[in-house]
Design an enzyme around this catalytic site. Structure first.
Site, PDB file in Angstrom:
ATOM      1  N   CYS A  75     -28.444 -11.961  -2.375  1.00  0.00           N
ATOM      2  CA  CYS A  75     -28.643 -12.874  -1.069  1.00  0.00           C
ATOM      3  C   CYS A  75     -30.135 -13.508  -1.214  1.00  0.00           C
ATOM      4  O   CYS A  75     -31.011 -12.603  -1.532  1.00  0.00           O
ATOM      5  CB  CYS A  75     -28.910 -11.997   0.124  1.00  0.00           C
ATOM      6  N   CYS A 186     -28.636 -20.663  -1.758  1.00  0.00           N
ATOM      7  CA  CYS A 186     -27.772 -19.484  -0.925  1.00  0.00           C
ATOM      8  C   CYS A 186     -26.747 -18.997  -1.622  1.00  0.00           C
ATOM      9  O   CYS A 186     -25.701 -20.047  -2.122  1.00  0.00           O
ATOM     10  CB  CYS A 186     -27.704 -20.142   0.493  1.00  0.00           C
TER      11      CYS A 186
HETATM   12  N1  DGL Z   1     -26.108 -15.640   1.313  1.00  0.00           N
HETATM   13  C1  DGL Z   1     -27.441 -15.614   1.646  1.00  0.00           C
HETATM   14  C2  DGL Z   1     -28.667 -16.299   0.981  1.00  0.00           C
HETATM   15  O1  DGL Z   1     -28.275 -16.315  -0.351  1.00  0.00           O
HETATM   16  C3  DGL Z   1     -27.843 -15.771   3.240  1.00  0.00           C
HETATM   17  C4  DGL Z   1     -26.924 -16.185   4.151  1.00  0.00           C
HETATM   18  C5  DGL Z   1     -27.550 -15.940   5.627  1.00  0.00           C
HETATM   19  O2  DGL Z   1     -26.967 -15.005   5.995  1.00  0.00           O
HETATM   20  O3  DGL Z   1     -28.039 -16.838   6.182  1.00  0.00           O
HETATM   21  O4  DGL Z   1     -29.474 -16.706   1.416  1.00  0.00           O
END
Ligand code: DGL
EC number: 5.1.1.3
Length: 259
Positions: A75, A186
């Site tokens: 993440c 993301c």
């Molecule tokens: N998948 C996450 C990232 O790589 C974040 C998504 C979220 O929960 O806002 O930033």
């Protein structure tokens, strides 16, 4: 159980980190994995940094209690807010974070702007500014916060009219012909690449999943922690929403064939 046989813990705010797990499974098929997605609290990217840090520490603590030999913070948002705290807290555990793939995007073309699509929090953090200072080589960087995009993916929507409209709206003030590369900063976003490639040439779209999986492999090699089994490992998927739909979505995403 021998340390080498223990699983690798993967964490994301929701289903997005599967894009990284998928790459890890390709190059480390004999490893065991536990994936924890915190869909109950997603999206993280529009929360405060304190909230994100608390949620991330809680999630990682859950994975550590399951006995893992390494951790991947799949993440970008959690990595930018909490990676230093995590490394201070779990000093003996190898921890890999993910960050927007700015370097490969800049290296891909020597002309045109570089658009970075990410959550508002990732783009706000100091880590992102340091990344740009280190790798942008004076190129025009266009940060593109995309609040609302994660929700499509959490609902299992990867293409279609509504998503197309959302993306078109994001690019409405950008001269597409001037864009040299787009970075998906993301881990949810690689799943909408097909729809995005109706707007941007797919060869210009980069994400950090392969790089992060490679980093994990190197780290395990360095620490002599690779699983030496000759059979394919297990993947356990856990989600804070404890919902069958999300487990099925994760399994589908794991098998989805995206370049
Ligand atoms: N998948 C996450 C990232 O790589 C974040 C998504 C979220 O929960 O806002 O930033």
């Amino acid at each position: 159980m021998k340390t080498n046989d223990l699983p690798i813990g993967f964490f994301d705010s929701g289903v997005g980190g599967i894009s990284v797990l998928r790459e890890a499974c390709k190059i480390l098929p004999n490893e065991n994995y536990i994936y924890f997605g915190d869909s109950k609290n997603a999206p993280y990217g529009t929360r405060s940094d304190n909230e994100i840090k608390d949620l991330t520490l809680k999630a990682i603590d859950f994975l550590v209690n399951k006995k893992v030999k390494a951790l991947v913070v799949a993440c970008n948002t959690a990595t930018s807010v909490a990676i230093n705290t995590l490394r201070d807290t779990y000093r003996d555990l190898p921890i890999v974070g993910i960050e927007p793939a700015v370097k490969p995007a800049v290296e891909f073309t020597n002309s045109g702007s570089i658009v970075i699509m990410a959550t508002p929090m990732t783009l706000k953090m100091r880590k992102f500014n340091e990344l740009i200072t280190t790798y942008s080589e004076g190129r025009e960087i266009i940060p593109m916060p995309c609040p609302g995009l994660v929700e499509f993916i959490e609902k299992g929507i990867f293409e279609g009219e509504d998503l197309h409209k959302f993306l078109m709206n994001k690019y409405k003030d950008i001269n597409i012909d001037d864009v040299g590369a787009v970075v998906l900063g993301c881990t949810h976003y690689p799943f909408i690449k097909k729809e995005l490639s109706k707007i941007i040439d797919e060869n210009k779209i980069f994400d950090g999943s392969k790089g992060t999986a490679n980093q994990l492999k190197h780290l395990l090699e360095d620490r002599h922690l690779l699983n030496n089994s000759s059979t394919t490992g297990n993947i356990e998927i856990i989600n804070s929403l404890n919902d069958n739909y999300l487990n099925e979505l994760c399994i589908n995403l794991l098998n989805l064939n995206i370049k």
